[in-house]
Structure formats: structure tokens, C-alpha cells
Design an enzyme around this catalytic site. Structure first.
Site, PDB file in Angstrom:
ATOM      1  N   LYS A   1     103.916  37.704  32.221  1.00 45.57           N
ATOM      2  CA  LYS A   1     102.871  37.516  31.221  1.00 45.57           C
ATOM      3  C   LYS A   1     101.565  38.174  31.692  1.00 45.57           C
ATOM      4  O   LYS A   1     101.381  38.353  32.903  1.00 45.57           O
ATOM      5  CB  LYS A   1     102.668  36.029  30.918  1.00 45.57           C
ATOM      6  CG  LYS A   1     102.150  35.210  32.119  1.00 45.57           C
ATOM      7  CD  LYS A   1     100.636  35.236  32.203  1.00 45.57           C
ATOM      8  CE  LYS A   1     100.169  35.003  33.622  1.00 45.57           C
ATOM      9  NZ  LYS A   1      98.934  35.694  33.945  1.00 45.57           N
TER      10      LYS A   1
ATOM     11  N   TYR B   1      96.701  31.528  29.903  1.00 48.20           N
ATOM     12  CA  TYR B   1      97.249  30.237  30.328  1.00 48.20           C
ATOM     13  C   TYR B   1      96.719  29.104  29.456  1.00 48.20           C
ATOM     14  O   TYR B   1      97.469  28.194  29.069  1.00 48.20           O
ATOM     15  CB  TYR B   1      96.895  29.961  31.782  1.00 48.20           C
ATOM     16  CG  TYR B   1      97.711  30.724  32.794  1.00 48.20           C
ATOM     17  CD1 TYR B   1      98.970  30.280  33.188  1.00 48.20           C
ATOM     18  CD2 TYR B   1      97.227  31.895  33.365  1.00 48.20           C
ATOM     19  CE1 TYR B   1      99.715  30.971  34.123  1.00 48.20           C
ATOM     20  CE2 TYR B   1      97.963  32.594  34.310  1.00 48.20           C
ATOM     21  CZ  TYR B   1      99.207  32.127  34.679  1.00 48.20           C
ATOM     22  OH  TYR B   1      99.945  32.827  35.607  1.00 48.20           O
TER      23      TYR B   1
END
Length: 368
Positions: free
Chosen positions: A136, A220
Site C-alpha cells: 500500500k 492508514y
């Protein structure tokens, strides 16, 4: 794409077990499945995350084993081959990734290069016929995410994003609370994540990183808020970039960002991220209670988590080992990853809306 060749004697023995299983129920089928050799993994990019986390994790996995690397540094690749006991013929450069198509040792390719290279390398992996894990954020843009997803579908290979926190017990509890509504629906969320960056590295290069701390750290909080919203994404966002104090480092990316996310049910998340302060917190509140990640909210270990009912105390697992093992089992059992490419694409859509809102100074709809 099998990684190990089975001897005739072992093959006959396994056939015997399989025949017995026909008359002995599903338990022996499971036993036979457990005898399958681990799948071979190749890491693409041998930077800090591969060195410090993924390589060591692959020494702990049950269903996957490191059997190759792709790197621009041949000497580094040779050291990895020595440390992880795979042949030097399984060392590839970025220009020779297509040759992985002819290597039966490798089943899964884990892309760990800078964000701006994810699409190039994930697509190359898919064209080589290998299953793909993409770190990611999945890419720099939604369009790149679409290209990765399309390439994997066309090649009939599986795709997963490196959202390791789905395998962490504290974040699994956050998702359970959101699903079962022990504290009611979470209507108020907040997050703060940052660290101090004093030198210009690839993370401050827009071409490689796609942006600044939003891409690296803010993702996040975005993902955590979607967890707290029981998997739903926000419908609109507002945002404002903070004034740069070090424009020499952050010449083409933000140094920090304030933003809010509004969800369809009225829930809201307020958040901040930057490369000039240290923080790692997240909190979700409902009408009947709350959960708060007080320290190390999104890190590998050391989480301090409290709830309105008292603290949580789980044994910290090796998140990356669980993540990789789960994907290997997805490949073995032909099931979809719990963190598929579509989740990575969703988060890029939210990131694009946040950057647009920061530019326009207006609330922007998230276009999925």
C-alpha cells in the site's frame, strides 16, 4: 506454477491417501491439503520494508517461502540468495521480470517498490502469470489501480494489497465492534499520524510517492476509518494543506494535511498527518462506548489500546507472516483475499478526493 516437484514414491503415497479420503470423510482431505509444499514468493524491491519485515516474516510463514528477488542491485540479490537459501538463478532485475514466467519456483510476487512503480511491476508480475501482492498505497492514482486489477483479471491471477492490519487482533476487534455494534454505530472518529522527515528521500518525490504524508501515513487513517465504518467509504471530504516550513524538502508534495471524511450515515472522521511531528493515534466513538488506539495505532507491534470497557491485551502476532500465509492459502484454495485490489482502489479514490478538496477549498464528493 508448482514450486516443488514430487517424487514418484511420494506421489503414489499421496494418491493412496487421496483414495482413502474418498471413504474416510473430509478430515483426510484436509490432511492431504496440508501436505502441499509452500508456495514460492519473490520480493520485488529490497528496501527497508522487505529487509526489516517481509524477509523475516517469510521465515515464519507456513504456506509460503522466499524463493527469489527482483532488484536493481545484483550484489544485494546475491546476499539475499545466501541468507534465504535460494539459487542465484532466481535473482532478477526489473528489466528481466518477464522471465519469471518460466520459473516454476515462483508462484507469488510481492511488489514493494515505491508507489509510483507499483503499477508497472504488478502488471509485469501478472503478465508473467504470477499471483500478486501489492504494497500500500496500491498505486499513485485510481487509473493505475484499475490497470493493475484489469491485468490480474486478464491473466487469471489473484491480487491482494498489503493491508497487514486486517490480520492484527486489535484491528480485527475494531472491525468486529463496527460489525456487531457493541458500542453502537461509530459516528465520531479521529486520527493523527506523522514522523519527522529531515532529508529529501523518494517519499518526498511526487513522481515516485504520488504525494507526501497523505500517501504514506494518511492512508492508514483512511483505512482505519473505513474499518470503523464497517467497510463503508466516505461520500465526501474536506481538506487543507498546512503551510510548508521546509519547501526545499517538500518542493512538490505536501508537508502535512488536515482533512475530514463524511460518511453516508452521518459519521465523520477528522484527521491530521505530517512529516514534521510524531504521532500514531486513532479513536472511534459510538453512543454506547469507544475504542482508542493510544500509541502505535498502525505499527507492527507495541499497540496500546483502550476501550470504554477497559484495556485490550492481545499477544502481538507477526502481522506480515499472517498476511502472506493468508494469501498463499487464497491461491491454494482458490478464494478471494480479504484485502483485494478493490480495497486499494477505494482508498486511492478517497486520497484523490482529499487532494482535490485541498486544492479547491471546498467539500468534494468521493468518486468511486
Amino acid at each position: 506454477m508448482k514450486s516443488n516437484r514430487v517424487s514418484r514414491r511420494v506421489f503414489i503415497g499421496q494418491m493412496g491417501i487421496g483414495a482413502t479420503a474418498l471413504f474416510s470423510g473430509p478430515s483426510l482431505y484436509a490432511a492431504l491439503a496440508n501436505q502441499r509444499p509452500p508456495l514460492g514468493v519473490a520480493l520485488v524491491g529490497l528496501g527497508k520494508y522487505s529487509t526489516g519485515q517481509l524477509g523475516p516474516a517469510l521465515k515464519q510463514t507456513q504456506y509460503a517461502k522466499l524463493r527469489g528477488v527482483v532488484t536493481g542491485d545484483k550484489a544485494k540479490g546475491q546476499q539475499w540468495a545466501k541468507d534465504y537459501d535460494f539459487p542465484e538463478t532466481n535473482i532478477y532485475s526489473y528489466d528481466t521480470m518477464h522471465q519469471l514466467a518460466h520459473n516454476p519456483d515462483i508462484d507469488i510476487i510481492y511488489v514493494v517498490t515505491p508507489n509510483g512503480l507499483h503499477a508497472q511491476h504488478a502488471i509485469a508480475a501478472a503478465k508473467a502469470g504470477k499471483h500478486v501482492i501489492c504494497e500500500k498505497p496500491m498505486a499513485n492514482t485510481v487509473a493505475e489501480c484499475d490497470a493493475i486489477i484489469r491485468a490480474c483479471k486478464n491473466a487469471k491471477v489473484k491480487l491482494s494489497v498489503g493491508y497487514r492490519l486486517h490480520f492484527d487482533p486489535y484491528h480485527k476487534e475494531l472491525m468486529r465492534l463496527a460489525r456487531e455494534k457493541d458500542f453502537g454505530t461509530f459516528t465520531k472518529m479521529s486520527g493523527d499520524r506523522g514522523f519527522v522527515m529531515n532529508t529529501k528521500v523518494w517519499r518526498a518525490d511526487k513522481k515516485l510517492a504520488g504525494g507526501g504524508p497523505m500517501m504514506d501515513l494518511g492512508v492508514y487513517i483512511i483505512h482505519g476509518a473505513c474499518m470503523a465504518a464497517n467497510g463503508a467509504g466516505p461520500i465526501s471530504v474536506t481538506a487543507s494543506e498546512i503551510t510548508k516550513t521546509r519547501p526545499d524538502i517538500f518542493s512538490d508534495v505536501e508537508e502535512g494535511m488536515n482533512w475530514t471524511m463524511q460518511f453516508a450515515d452521518g459519521a465523520e472522521c477528522t484527521a491530521f498527518t505530517s512529516y514534521r511531528h510524531g504521532a500514531d493515534h486513532f479513536k472511534a466513538e459510538g453512543a454506547k462506548g469507544w475504542i482508542e488506539f493510544k500509541e502505535h495505532a498502525f505499527t507492527y507491534r507495541g499497540m496500546v489500546v483502550a476501550t470504554s470497557r477497559g484495556p485490550l491485551n492481545f499477544t502481538p502476532p507477526y502481522q506480515q507472516a499472517l498476511q502472506i500465509d493468508d494469501f498463499a492459502q487464497c491461491v491454494m484454495n482458490n478464494r478471494q483475499s480479504v484485502v483485494p485490489g478493490e480495497l486499494g482502489r477505494r482508498d486511492l479514490a478517497i486520497l484523490e478526493a482529499i487532494y482535490k478538496a485541498a486544492q479547491t477549498g471546498k467539500s468534494e464528493k468521493v468518486i468511486y
